[in-house]
Design an enzyme around this catalytic site. Structure first.
Site, PDB file in Angstrom:
ATOM      1  N   LYS A  68      19.075 -46.214 -30.144  1.00  0.00           N
ATOM      2  CA  LYS A  68      19.873 -47.166 -30.940  1.00  0.00           C
ATOM      3  C   LYS A  68      19.193 -48.521 -30.997  1.00  0.00           C
ATOM      4  O   LYS A  68      19.019 -49.109 -32.061  1.00  0.00           O
ATOM      5  CB  LYS A  68      21.276 -47.315 -30.324  1.00  0.00           C
ATOM      6  N   ASN A  69      18.801 -49.045 -29.834  1.00  0.00           N
ATOM      7  CA  ASN A  69      18.278 -50.414 -29.824  1.00  0.00           C
ATOM      8  C   ASN A  69      16.917 -50.522 -30.492  1.00  0.00           C
ATOM      9  O   ASN A  69      16.615 -51.529 -31.123  1.00  0.00           O
ATOM     10  CB  ASN A  69      18.256 -50.960 -28.390  1.00  0.00           C
ATOM     11  N   CYS A  90      30.225 -62.166 -26.768  1.00  0.00           N
ATOM     12  CA  CYS A  90      30.827 -60.840 -26.914  1.00  0.00           C
ATOM     13  C   CYS A  90      31.420 -60.443 -25.571  1.00  0.00           C
ATOM     14  O   CYS A  90      31.370 -61.215 -24.605  1.00  0.00           O
ATOM     15  CB  CYS A  90      29.843 -59.815 -27.444  1.00  0.00           C
ATOM     16  N   ARG A  97      26.053 -64.861 -24.204  1.00  0.00           N
ATOM     17  CA  ARG A  97      24.905 -64.420 -24.992  1.00  0.00           C
ATOM     18  C   ARG A  97      24.420 -65.454 -26.009  1.00  0.00           C
ATOM     19  O   ARG A  97      24.531 -65.260 -27.228  1.00  0.00           O
ATOM     20  CB  ARG A  97      25.215 -63.089 -25.670  1.00  0.00           C
ATOM     21  N   ASP A 100      21.905 -51.788 -19.078  1.00  0.00           N
ATOM     22  CA  ASP A 100      22.634 -50.832 -19.918  1.00  0.00           C
ATOM     23  C   ASP A 100      22.970 -49.530 -19.187  1.00  0.00           C
ATOM     24  O   ASP A 100      23.679 -48.685 -19.739  1.00  0.00           O
ATOM     25  CB  ASP A 100      21.825 -50.513 -21.192  1.00  0.00           C
ATOM     26  N   ARG A 139      29.677 -46.801 -31.009  1.00  0.00           N
ATOM     27  CA  ARG A 139      28.668 -47.782 -31.420  1.00  0.00           C
ATOM     28  C   ARG A 139      27.265 -47.345 -30.989  1.00  0.00           C
ATOM     29  O   ARG A 139      26.291 -47.693 -31.639  1.00  0.00           O
ATOM     30  CB  ARG A 139      28.945 -49.146 -30.772  1.00  0.00           C
TER      31      ARG A 139
END
Ligand code: EPU
Length: 419
Positions: A22-23, A119, A124, A307, A399
């Site tokens: 994803k990233n 968030c 951030r 993560d 997500r």
């Protein structure tokens, strides 16, 4: 709103293939804005954040289409970008949207992107992105919550990041590819996603060396071309699925990843007592019983990834004696802990450290997902818990994980989604 229902205590066993990262995908989609002509991305994960980036690139005016024959292949043509402005409605859904600012200013001379704000996992800030773009000569202005960056042609320079930032490094590296002269990025992030982006940019015609070290050197070129690129497997999804094998005392093999990008995870998993076997593009884990106490400190790559912190914490809840998990990257990334405690976990928080005392088992309870990786940790805990756990707000998990319930079910989990 969807819920995921898990009946725990099934032992997971088998092989599963991970989706594309994803990233990596999010930064590569932003990079496609830099190329003349079409960029084709293959092995794109079908997750919500990618959908948000598709919407954003389309809002900018780019043509973005899923290939008619391959539903994991995304075709991005930036030639029609008309309004280099990323609206708040899209940016607020996904902070990674901010990565289009560097490419926009470098390629089109200006970009407007809403200030993403904080968030769930932390404040951030984006100061390092802006510091880098300003050092390249972009004029930066904050106007009514929108960051504007202008610069007819950026100019190479030396930039020292005050902290290691993944998307900040990527944003500034992308902008520097079209700058005049040489740019040196010091204290650059070393994550595999930064390396993958540099590799694709080089195939687009950029001249970048040093990606994967903390000093990246970029020699600006006048233009870049679109390319075809196959996205590498998602190391965090792979780690999460291995953790599912561990917490269920199972035997799980994940394929489609580069195991060298997972060294720190493999090391910690081994320390818990799990048997890990590494192949060229796969890793398998065989649980050897209750996990042993370990100490985990999250850190930028090649350290243990933030993560994976929530998922490993879940694994440590079922085990022996006490472990300590310290989060150093984000100030608010322990929101899974109160939910794990509701499932019977014995965890106390002390500043940035969670002290986890392993229990023989967890107990099902209704729990709520608060962010992407927190949701993954609750699903893992539910896999090991006695009884049926209902996890709500699972849009967070969508997500970043592709059909996670189907992958876990294929390994033998009793899991279903309720709409
Ligand atoms: N930071 C600043 N100023 C900046 C940028 C970052 O102070 O200008 C701080 C952050 O607040 C944080 C630290 O620096 O405390 C590191 O943040 P970083 O910039 O590296 O995070 P990111 O690039 O915004 C990416 C991933 C995250 C992952 C982090 C850290 C993407 C789209 N996101 O975020 O992924 O946690 O790197 O590895 O690549 C996830 O997938 O669940 C996720 C949150």
């Amino acid at each position: 709103m969807d819920r995921i229902i898990v009946r725990g205590e099934a032992r997971l066993e088998g092989t599963v293939r991970v989706a594309g990262s994803k990233n990596a995908t999010l930064s590569l989609m932003a990079a496609a804005l830099l190329g003349r002509g079409e960029t084709v991305l293959e092995n794109v994960p079908k997750v919500r954040d990618v959908g948000h980036m598709v919407d954003l690139l389309r809002a900018l005016g780019a043509s973005v289409e899923w290939d008619a024959e391959d539903d994991r292949c995304l075709r991005i043509d930036p030639e029609s970008v008309a309004t280099p402005e990323a609206p708040y409605d899209l940016v607020r859904k996904m902070r990674a949207s901010f990565m289009v600012l560097g490419p926009l200013v470098a390629r089109f001379g200006c970009g407007r992107v809403s200030e993403p704000g904080g968030c769930a996992i932390g404040v951030r800030p984006i100061d390092q992105h802006l510091k880098g773009l300003a050092a390249l000569g972009a004029k930066i202005r904050l106007d009514a919550g929108v960051i504007e960056a202008f610069g007819a042609r950026l100019c190479g320079t030396q930039i020292h990041f005050d902290i290691t930032t993944v998307n900040g490094t990527q944003n500034v590296m992308m902008a520097a590819t079209l700058a005049q002269g040489e740019t040196i990025l010091d204290n650059a992030a070393r994550e595999p996603e930064v390396v993958e982006l540099a590799e694709m940019l080089c195939r687009m015609g950029a001249r970048i060396s040093g990606a994967g070290s903390d000093r990246i050197v970029i020699r600006g070129v006048s233009d870049l071309r679109g390319v075809r690129h196959e996205i590498s497997g998602d190391r965090i999804e792979a780690g999460t699925l291995l953790a599912a094998g561990m917490i269920t005392r199972g035997a799980v093999r994940v394929e489609g990843i580069d195991p060298t990008s997972m060294d720190s995870m493999v090391e910690k998993m081994r320390e818990t007592g799990a048997a890990i076997e590494v192949e060229t593009d796969a890793i398998s884990v065989v649980s050897q019983g209750a996990s042993r106490p370990i100490r985990v400190v999250t850190a930028p790559y090649p350290g243990f990834p933030t993560d994976m912190q929530a998922q490993l914490t879940a694994v440590l809840c079922v085990g022996e004696s006490s472990s300590v998990v310290t989060e150093t990257i984000f100030e608010n990334r322990f929101m899974h802990i109160p939910e794990l405690v509701r499932m019977g976990a014995d965890i106390s928080l002390d500043g940035r450290s969670a002290h986890v005392r392993g229990r023989p088992f967890l107990t099902a309870a209704p729990v709520m997902a608060t962010d992407l990786r927190a949701s993954a940790s609750l699903i893992l805990a539910a896999l090991a818990a006695r009884g049926e756990t209902a996890i709500s707000r699972v849009y967070h998990i969508d997500r970043g994980y592709e059909r996670i319930e189907e992958k876990l079910a294929s390994l033998g989990a009793e899991i279903r989604r309720e709409t």
